[in-house]
Design an enzyme around this catalytic site. Structure first.
Site, short mmCIF file in Angstrom:
data_model
loop_
_atom_site.label_atom_id
_atom_site.label_comp_id
_atom_site.label_asym_id
_atom_site.label_seq_id
_atom_site.Cartn_x
_atom_site.Cartn_y
_atom_site.Cartn_z
NE ARG A 1 30.53 84.69 43.20
CZ ARG A 1 30.51 84.13 44.40
NH1 ARG A 1 30.38 82.90 44.73
NH2 ARG A 1 29.99 85.07 45.27
N GLY A 2 33.77 85.55 44.62
CA GLY A 2 33.74 85.80 46.05
C GLY A 2 35.19 85.80 46.56
CB ALA A 3 36.30 88.47 48.85
NE ARG B 1 35.10 91.11 40.21
CZ ARG B 1 33.99 90.56 40.73
NH1 ARG B 1 34.11 89.05 41.13
NH2 ARG B 1 33.00 91.26 41.01
CD GLN C 1 26.52 87.53 42.06
OE1 GLN C 1 25.74 87.74 41.83
NE2 GLN C 1 27.72 88.06 41.68
CG ASP D 1 33.27 91.76 48.04
OD1 ASP D 1 32.29 91.67 48.22
OD2 ASP D 1 34.01 90.88 47.21
CG ASN E 1 28.84 91.81 50.56
OD1 ASN E 1 29.95 91.09 50.22
ND2 ASN E 1 27.59 91.44 50.81
O1 MRU Z 1 31.11 89.86 42.66
P1 MRU Z 1 31.04 88.56 43.52
O2 MRU Z 1 30.18 87.51 43.34
O3 MRU Z 1 32.46 88.22 43.57
O4 MRU Z 1 30.79 89.29 44.85
C1 MRU Z 1 30.99 88.51 46.02
C2 MRU Z 1 30.46 89.11 47.35
O5 MRU Z 1 30.08 90.16 47.35
C3 MRU Z 1 30.51 88.09 48.52
O6 MRU Z 1 29.57 88.63 49.50
C4 MRU Z 1 31.89 88.35 49.13
O7 MRU Z 1 33.04 88.29 48.34
C5 MRU Z 1 32.26 87.55 50.31
S1 MRU Z 1 32.29 85.85 49.74
C6 MRU Z 1 32.82 84.98 51.18
#
Ligand code: MRU
Length: 336
Positions: free
Chosen positions: A46-48, A83, A190, A231, A241
């Site tokens: 996960r994480g963009a 996603r 997270q 995101d 986000n």
């Molecule tokens: O649902 P997730 O864990 O993928 O969400 C992640 C976030 O909201 C982060 O803040 C975003 O993706 C930036 S990661 C550098």
């Protein structure tokens, strides 16, 4: 951090399975593109930015699996549907698709080689983008700063040291960050599971709080600034986000605490005018109804579980990117 987060070799994508952190460093191997899609949907990864790197490697995995270019449309389409909110996966898949279309040859092995090379480039470039964000972000840090953040935006979310967390790491190494306050980030935790894991592994003073403690924390302790990831950032600077980011921004406004967003250019979507146009992922209600496999609400209660929220640009002090620091109103002028 010595831990391996993501690795691709010859049709196999290996990911640290983030669902089991911090208790177990278990790995998840993807030998099919469908497994890569599963890993993204179920948040093994996960994480963009890291999702987008995984998707690029997902195209390589799919080509190894099907051994024909005729499956390319299918491969791109299932990855694009993994996603909906983070923009990086779309910008990176568009880049790969363009690359393939621009190739003269339609010979399978040549295309596969090019797609693999481009995916390795995407991965390496993301590491460099993190370094640039971290460098640019140093300008916003006062000395001995107490910083607050939400979700995970570090080494478990990118190909490098992270975006918001990258600035914080670099700030600590430069002696500018004193302590990091981390929101647990319900419902998937997270912040609690991943960010405090990273920060403590890297010996950075860290305090974990639950999401509902922010106002009281601000009234008791001097917090100098908030830095969060993104995101998707759209033309007017509105930013999607992790759910809870908007709350944090509202409280920062009340206490007059600067609120910064940090993201690479791959997160910026200039196709959308404002945040109301962003598709917000709604996830399985059981993520809210259960806590560690234990039901914490009545079976028949109605649940709303948006995974992200939108922080309006007027609550954002500035956006730190690999290209520099911008006011939200300047985002549409960035050349991508
Ligand atoms: O649902 P997730 O864990 O993928 O969400 C992640 C976030 O909201 C982060 O803040 C975003 O993706 C930036 S990661 C550098």
């Amino acid at each position: 951090m010595s831990m391996k987060v993501i690795e691709y070799s010859k049709g196999i994508l290996t990911l640290i399975d983030q669902r089991f952190l911090p208790n177990e460093e278990r790995y998840f191997e993807c030998r099919t593109v469908e497994e890569v899609v599963y890993a993204i949907k179920e948040m093994v990864v996960r994480g963009a930015p890291l999702i987008s790197i995984s998707a690029a490697y997902g195209v390589c995995v799919g080509l190894h699996q099907y051994k024909t270019l005729e499956k390319l449309d299918y491969i791109f389409s299932i990855l694009r549907n993994a996603r909906p909110t983070a923009y990086n996966i779309f910008s990176i898949l568009d880049r790969l698709e363009k690359k393939i279309k621009s190739m003269q040859t339609k010979e399978f092995h040549k295309v596969l080689e090019e797609v693999e090379n481009e995916s390795f480039n995407i991965h390496r470039e993301d590491k460099d983008l993190c370094d640039s964000i971290a460098k640019n972000g140093q300008a916003i840090l006062p000395n001995k700063a107490n910083v607050i953040t939400i979700c995970n935006t570090g080494m478990l979310a990118t190909g490098g040291i992270g975006t918001a967390l990258g600035i914080i790491y670099q700030g600590f190494w430069n002696g500018k960050v004193k302590e990091v306050f981390v929101l647990e980030t319900r419902p998937l935790l997270q912040g609690a599971r991943l960010t405090t894991y990273e920060l403590t592994k890297n010996n950075i003073p860290t305090t974990l709080i639950t999401d509902n403690m922010v106002s009281f924390l601000f009234s008791k302790t001097k917090i100098d600034l908030a830095i969060v990831g993104a995101d998707r950032i759209v033309r007017n600077g509105d930013t999607a986000n992790k759910i809870g980011t908007f709350n944090l921004a509202v409280i920062c406004k009340h206490f007059n605490i600067p609120f910064y967003v940090a993201a690479p250019y791959t997160t910026i979507d200039l196709n959308l005018e404002d945040g109301s146009k962003i598709t917000i992922e709604e996830r399985n209600p059981n993520e809210v109804k259960y806590f560690k496999n234990q039901k914490i609400a009545p079976e028949n209660v109605k649940i709303w579980n948006p995974a992200f929220d939108i922080t309006p640009s007027n609550l954002i002090t500035a956006i730190i990117t690999d290209k520099g620091i911008f006011k939200p109103s300047e985002i549409s002028k960035i050349s991508l």
